[in-house]
Motif scaffolding. Structure first.
Motif, PDB file in Angstrom:
ATOM      1  N   UNK A 184       0.841  -1.197   0.000  1.00 23.22           N
ATOM      2  CA  UNK A 184       0.000   0.000   0.000  1.00 23.22           C
ATOM      3  C   UNK A 184       0.877   1.249   0.000  1.00 23.22           C
ATOM      4  N   UNK A 185       0.578   2.171  -0.902  1.00 17.52           N
ATOM      5  CA  UNK A 185       1.317   3.433  -0.969  1.00 17.52           C
ATOM      6  C   UNK A 185       0.487   4.430  -1.766  1.00 17.52           C
ATOM      7  N   UNK A 186       0.961   5.669  -1.818  1.00 14.67           N
ATOM      8  CA  UNK A 186       0.226   6.702  -2.548  1.00 14.67           C
ATOM      9  C   UNK A 186       0.562   6.708  -4.031  1.00 14.67           C
ATOM     10  N   UNK A 187       1.815   6.389  -4.367  1.00 11.04           N
ATOM     11  CA  UNK A 187       2.223   6.348  -5.771  1.00 11.04           C
ATOM     12  C   UNK A 187       3.294   5.285  -5.933  1.00 11.04           C
ATOM     13  N   UNK A 188       3.128   4.438  -6.953  1.00 16.17           N
ATOM     14  CA  UNK A 188       4.069   3.344  -7.194  1.00 16.17           C
ATOM     15  C   UNK A 188       4.527   3.373  -8.647  1.00 16.17           C
ATOM     16  N   UNK A 189       5.716   2.829  -8.861  1.00 15.15           N
ATOM     17  CA  UNK A 189       6.252   2.713 -10.219  1.00 15.15           C
ATOM     18  C   UNK A 189       6.993   1.392 -10.351  1.00 15.15           C
TER      19      UNK A 189
END
Length: 358
Positions: A184-189
């Motif tokens: 879980x995170x706000x933005x992933x790449x």
């Protein structure tokens, strides 16, 4: 029909997007009743990270050196209904010369890295394709579409016929899943390190992370320099197995798509990661390039910010209902147009028409 493919890899997804591309496409192609043989150089770095050693939909033939299998591979290719040579194949020029010299027909090239290939051909060639070999192929199949095919591949490089065969995704494997608390995170790449992609990652992920220390960010991918310093709220994982990709895409609030510079310049070059994330219902933030609106509708299926400030605004201020709606709309677009089944049908038509006329 029997299809023989010479590709970079189908057995290992480590550090490349070729494996997942071939797996989705060829699995769906086999489901249409076709026989597939896949020749792959036994690369040491893939040998230690082989997550599909026995693909049930294709006969995998690993080889240590081209000379060891050249005679038998060419003989099998001559008996096949069609043969495909992919980009980044080890000893590609020798493979192509052997197949063309033996009269293998029809012979297709499948360029999963078209803009990168073209840039190298303009400089004299790549380790997998020489400029003089481009006209040898019955059709040049390309991950890149749009006017680039006729303007560059045909007119400039001399291909007989260039046609798009975009990447695709297996929507039975890539779909919304339960959230993994660790991811879980706000933005992933997700992506292998590339110098020409890193400035965008710095602008759209690293700098927002610095300005929002209370938020969590995640980067998955190999080959990042050891001296690259991530902010404390950015977790970097060098390799995330394909089995965890759907959870990775489903667990982040937003997914970032970053495109190679050559592909931005060419346009019409969606990545397989972009399609996989969309298939999982991910809400996506991407750089802007010509043709992206052919695959997704900006504003409702994907967001295309220009600045760090816009990315921060998206993360902080987008209502959860709106964010979910973007992800669901992107998945619906994939299911309607870009599944592996769609692409296998296109491949069958692209190959089948040539086979029938022959």
């Amino acid at each position: 029909m029997k299809l023989v493919v010479f590709g970079l890899t189908i057995s290992s997804s480590w550090g490349n997007g070729h494996a997942t591309t071939y797996r989705a496409l060829l699995r769906a192609f086999a489901e249409r009743g076709h026989e597939i043989v896949f020749y792959e150089w036994d690369a040491p770095w893939y040998r230690g990270n082989r997550d599909l050693p026995h693909p049930g939909f294709a006969r995998l033939k690993l080889y240590a050196e081209w000379d060891d299998v050249a005679a038998s591979a060419v003989a099998e290719a001559r008996e096949a209904d069609a043969v495909i040579v992919g980009s980044y194949v080890k000893d590609g020029p020798r493979v192509i010369d052997a197949l063309a010299g033996a009269g293998v027909d029809p012979l297709f090239f499948y360029d999963i890295d078209t803009p990168v290939t073209v840039a190298a051909l303009r400089r004299g060639g790549t380790e997998y394709l020489r400029p003089d070999q481009v006209p040898l192929f019955t059709r040049y199949l390309s991950f890149t579409g749009g006017p680039f095919l006729q303007d560059v591949i045909e007119r400039e490089l001399g291909a007989r016929e260039a046609r798009p065969l975009y990447c695709s995704v297996d929507v039975d494997r890539y779909r919304p899943t339960e959230i993994d608390p660790y991811l879980v995170c706000d933005l992933a790449y997700m992506g292998t390190y590339a110098p020409d992609r890193q400035p965008l990652i710095d602008r759209f992920l690293v700098e927002p992370a610095r300005r929002m220390p209370d938020r969590k960010f995640y980067v998955a991918g190999p080959q990042y320099p050891d001296d690259l310093e991530w902010p404390e709220n950015v977790l970097h994982n060098p390799h995330l197995p394909p089995a965890l990709h759907p959870q990775f895409y489903s667990s982040a609030r937003w997914q970032l798509n970053a495109t190679r510079a050559d592909m931005v310049a060419a346009g019409w070059s969606p990545s397989v990661r972009l399609f996989e994330a969309a298939a999982c219902g991910a809400a996506m933030i991407s750089d802007r390039w010509p043709g992206i609106d052919h695959f997704f509708t900006p504003g409702s299926e994907i967001l295309l910010p220009e600045t760090t400030e816009e990315v921060i605004h998206i993360i902080r201020d987008t209502h959860e209902d709106d964010r979910r709606a973007i992800g669901l709309a992107a998945r619906a677009r994939i299911v309607a147009e870009h599944t592996a089944a769609h692409r296998a049908e296109e491949l069958e038509a692209l190959v089948g028409t040539v086979v029938a006329s022959a």
